[in-house]
Design a protein around this motif. Structure first.
Motif, short mmCIF file in Angstrom:
data_model
loop_
_atom_site.label_atom_id
_atom_site.label_comp_id
_atom_site.label_asym_id
_atom_site.label_seq_id
_atom_site.Cartn_x
_atom_site.Cartn_y
_atom_site.Cartn_z
N ASP A 80 0.93 -1.28 0.04
CA ASP A 80 0.09 -0.09 -0.20
C ASP A 80 0.96 1.18 -0.06
O ASP A 80 1.91 1.29 0.70
N VAL A 81 0.61 2.41 -0.76
CA VAL A 81 1.48 3.44 -0.82
C VAL A 81 0.60 4.49 -0.51
O VAL A 81 -0.68 4.63 -0.19
N GLU A 82 1.47 5.51 0.08
CA GLU A 82 0.92 7.01 0.35
C GLU A 82 1.57 8.01 -0.12
O GLU A 82 2.75 7.70 -0.85
N ALA A 83 1.27 9.28 0.12
CA ALA A 83 1.99 10.21 -0.50
C ALA A 83 3.38 10.38 0.01
O ALA A 83 3.73 10.01 1.09
N GLY A 84 4.36 10.14 -1.11
CA GLY A 84 5.80 10.34 -0.44
C GLY A 84 6.64 8.62 -0.57
O GLY A 84 7.93 8.58 -0.61
N THR A 85 5.74 7.65 -0.83
CA THR A 85 6.28 6.32 -0.81
C THR A 85 7.02 6.24 -2.07
O THR A 85 6.39 6.55 -3.17
#
Length: 177
Positions: free
Chosen positions: A115-120
């Protein structure tokens, strides 16, 4: 007493050596790599990720090792990343990839993605004739030892029939971002 410490000392050195491999970053795989091109992927007007293509081969040669680095700008689930990848692999490969092979690749992508978030920052490293390695930040997450998978996966961005030819041109250094 020295004899008792000797196996312990050897064991510690082995852990240090093996641990060094686990901590290796993707740049160790591509010594001398430089950015070939950069671009943005936007969907429906929203920033999805910034992309950078790295290679030691100048100019870029697709049958040499390279890395594709994606820096995400928003939250996206692992499942959505896998679904989008499978959809593009199907579109580009047509009937040349069996349903069974695609299912196996889908399972491997479930292991290779997060799972990714902003900045990953996710980086895929293409190793011709070997497969692909996937990194989260600088940590190796998963390796797929299948050269066919590696080729079709990176074709999502680099094949002339990609769904985003503008991004492809930016990554290859043909167009400016």
């Amino acid at each position: 007493m020295n004899r008792l410490h000797s196996p312990l000392r050897h064991g510690l050195w082995l852990l240090v050596l093996l641990g060094g491999q686990a901590l290796a970053n993707w740049q160790d795989t591509l010594p001398g790599a430089r950015i070939i091109g950069t671009g943005e992927f936007r969907m429906f007007g929203f920033d999805v990720y910034n992309a950078r293509l790295w290679s030691a081969a100048q100019p870029f040669v697709s049958d040499q090792p390279f890395a594709l680095e994606l820096i995400y700008q928003r939250r996206i689930s692992r499942e959505d990343l896998v679904k989008a990848s499978v959809k593009e692999i199907k579109r580009l490969s047509g009937t040349s990839v069996s349903a069974g092979q695609l299912a196996q690749w889908q399972a491997q992508m479930q292991e290779a993605f997060v799972d990714v978030e902003a900045g990953t920052r996710l980086t895929g490293v293409y190793l011709p004739g070997q497969g692909a390695r996937f990194f989260v930040g600088q940590q190796l997450l998963y390796e797929v030892k299948d050269p066919v998978f590696a080729r079709v996966f990176f074709d999502i961005w680099l094949d002339p029939r990609t769904s985003n030819p503008e991004l492809r041109e930016q990554l290859l250094g043909i167009a400016k971002p």
